[in-house]
Design a protein around this motif. Structure first.
Motif, short mmCIF file in Angstrom:
data_model
loop_
_atom_site.label_atom_id
_atom_site.label_comp_id
_atom_site.label_asym_id
_atom_site.label_seq_id
_atom_site.Cartn_x
_atom_site.Cartn_y
_atom_site.Cartn_z
N ARG A 59 0.82 -1.22 0.00
CA ARG A 59 0.00 0.00 0.00
C ARG A 59 0.85 1.27 0.00
O ARG A 59 0.32 2.37 0.05
N GLN A 183 -6.29 6.85 2.89
CA GLN A 183 -5.92 5.55 3.46
C GLN A 183 -6.46 5.39 4.87
O GLN A 183 -7.05 4.35 5.22
N GLY A 186 -10.23 5.13 5.00
CA GLY A 186 -10.67 3.79 4.61
C GLY A 186 -10.55 2.79 5.75
O GLY A 186 -11.45 1.98 5.98
N GLU A 187 -9.45 2.85 6.49
CA GLU A 187 -9.25 1.91 7.60
C GLU A 187 -10.23 2.19 8.74
O GLU A 187 -10.89 1.28 9.26
N GLU A 246 -8.85 0.23 -4.08
CA GLU A 246 -9.35 0.58 -2.74
C GLU A 246 -10.24 1.81 -2.80
O GLU A 246 -11.29 1.88 -2.16
N ARG A 249 -13.62 0.93 -4.01
CA ARG A 249 -14.43 0.28 -2.97
C ARG A 249 -14.95 1.30 -1.96
O ARG A 249 -16.11 1.21 -1.53
#
Length: 357
Positions: A59, A183, A186-187, A246, A249
């Motif tokens: 990533r 990032q 998203g997490e 990602e 999504r």
């Protein structure tokens, strides 16, 4: 406090500092009397050692080998902090680079004899030239917004993030329009009760692959700024955000439904002038970093524009000082090239003086 001397002092042992050390050694500078690398961290790895554990190597948004030694075959699901730190440690050993740590540089002054006085928390070094490779990780940027001190929840920066688990069941506002913001959003969105994404400008997603042309455009824009004495700007402002699987999504899940920047912070959340309010338990500031160069302040290098006027890696106001990993060289490939360029210039500049010794 002991005083030591070297022809060149390198501050920082991240990508830029190790690249500079490699080229200093390769071009004949002797470790110790010829050059030394002072690093403020407890171990090898530069800023990479501080990245959050959930940032696995596949990533990472681009990584380039250090000169003279390729990165071993990547383990895609291994934390980048572990893999890169191990690589940097092996690199220091392979080329016998004189890294001293943890040594934190407090200030750099100019001496009457023309040398530089590098003051640290342990001792003092004098040098003919200095390569500053301190990066940005130790200078997280926290923008000011009215009411920030009144917030009763938790506020943290990208630099403090250690993974999504601690946000389970909480309402989280993520601030920032860069790759790290996407990032982390998203997490966190996988465990939080709710997430809200806010940015100052509408994020620009680009489906095209980041290639040489886009890279050159980004570097050119930042180089133009530092040559004019302005602070280096954001590379994302030129390159945009890549549309990865990602990102697709996250779009499908509605996570990337962005709001404009709020106007103030309240004890229980964030508010806009039009009356909108979002309740929050956490504000995660993904607002970037600034160059960690406060220790150079005694040299008076800043231009009226607020930045440091540069010609390549050389500071125009003081030809003894080179900045690598700053401005257009603030990337892994840029840092490599800048390390080599700085050493070549310093070697040529010191040669006449060496002939007189």
């Amino acid at each position: 406090m002991d005083t030591h001397s070297a022809d060149v002092v390198v501050i920082g042992a991240g990508q830029a500092g190790l690249s500079a050390g490699y080229h200093l050694r390769r071009t004949g500078f002797v470790p110790g009397s010829g050059f030394v690398i002072l690093d403020g961290d407890n171990g090898p790895g530069g800023a990479w050692q501080h990245r959050w554990p959930t940032l696995v190597f596949d990533r990472v948004h681009g990584f380039h080998d250090l000169p003279g030694m390729p990165l071993p075959p990547a383990e895609p699901q291994r934390p980048a902090a572990e893999q890169v730190s191990a690589y940097f440690a092996a690199y220091e050993r392979a080329f016998d680079l004189p890294v001293r740590r943890p040594v934190r540089v407090r200030a750099v002054h100019s001496r009457p004899d023309g040398r530089l006085d590098v003051q640290t928390d342990e001792d003092r070094w004098t040098a003919r030239a200095l390569i500053n490779a301190t990066g940005t990780w130790t200078r997280p940027f926290w923008p000011h917004y009215p009411g920030r001190s009144s917030f009763r929840g938790r506020q943290l920066h990208t630099a403090d993030y250690r993974g999504p688990a601690e946000f389970a069941g909480l309402r989280v506002v993520v601030v920032g329009g860069g790759t790290s913001a996407v990032q982390l959003l998203g997490e966190v969105s996988t465990v939080a009760a709710a997430t809200t994404w806010v940015t100052r400008r509408p994020p620009e997603f680009k489906d095209e692959k980041f290639g040489p042309e886009l890279g050159r455009a980004a570097v050119s824009r930042v180089d133009e700024a530092v040559r004019a004495g302005r602070p280096p700007g954001s590379v994302v402002g030129v390159t945009g955000l890549p549309v990865t699987p990602e990102v697709r999504r996250l779009r499908e899940r509605g996570v990337l439904d962005r709001l404009p920047m709020f106007d103030r912070i309240t004890p229980d959340g964030v508010a806009w002038a039009d009356g909108r309010f979002v309740a929050a338990d956490v504000i995660l500031w993904c607002t970037g970093f600034r160059a960690a160069i406060d220790h150079l302040a005694p040299l008076g290098l800043r231009a009226p524009g607020g930045g440091i006027t540069m010609d390549g890696t050389r500071v125009v106001a003081d030809e003894r000082i080179h900045l690598v990993g700053y401005g257009p060289s603030a990337s892994t490939i840029g840092a490599n090239r800048a390390g080599r360029a700085a050493v070549n210039e310093i070697r040529a500049w010191l040669a006449p003086a060496a002939a007189l010794d």
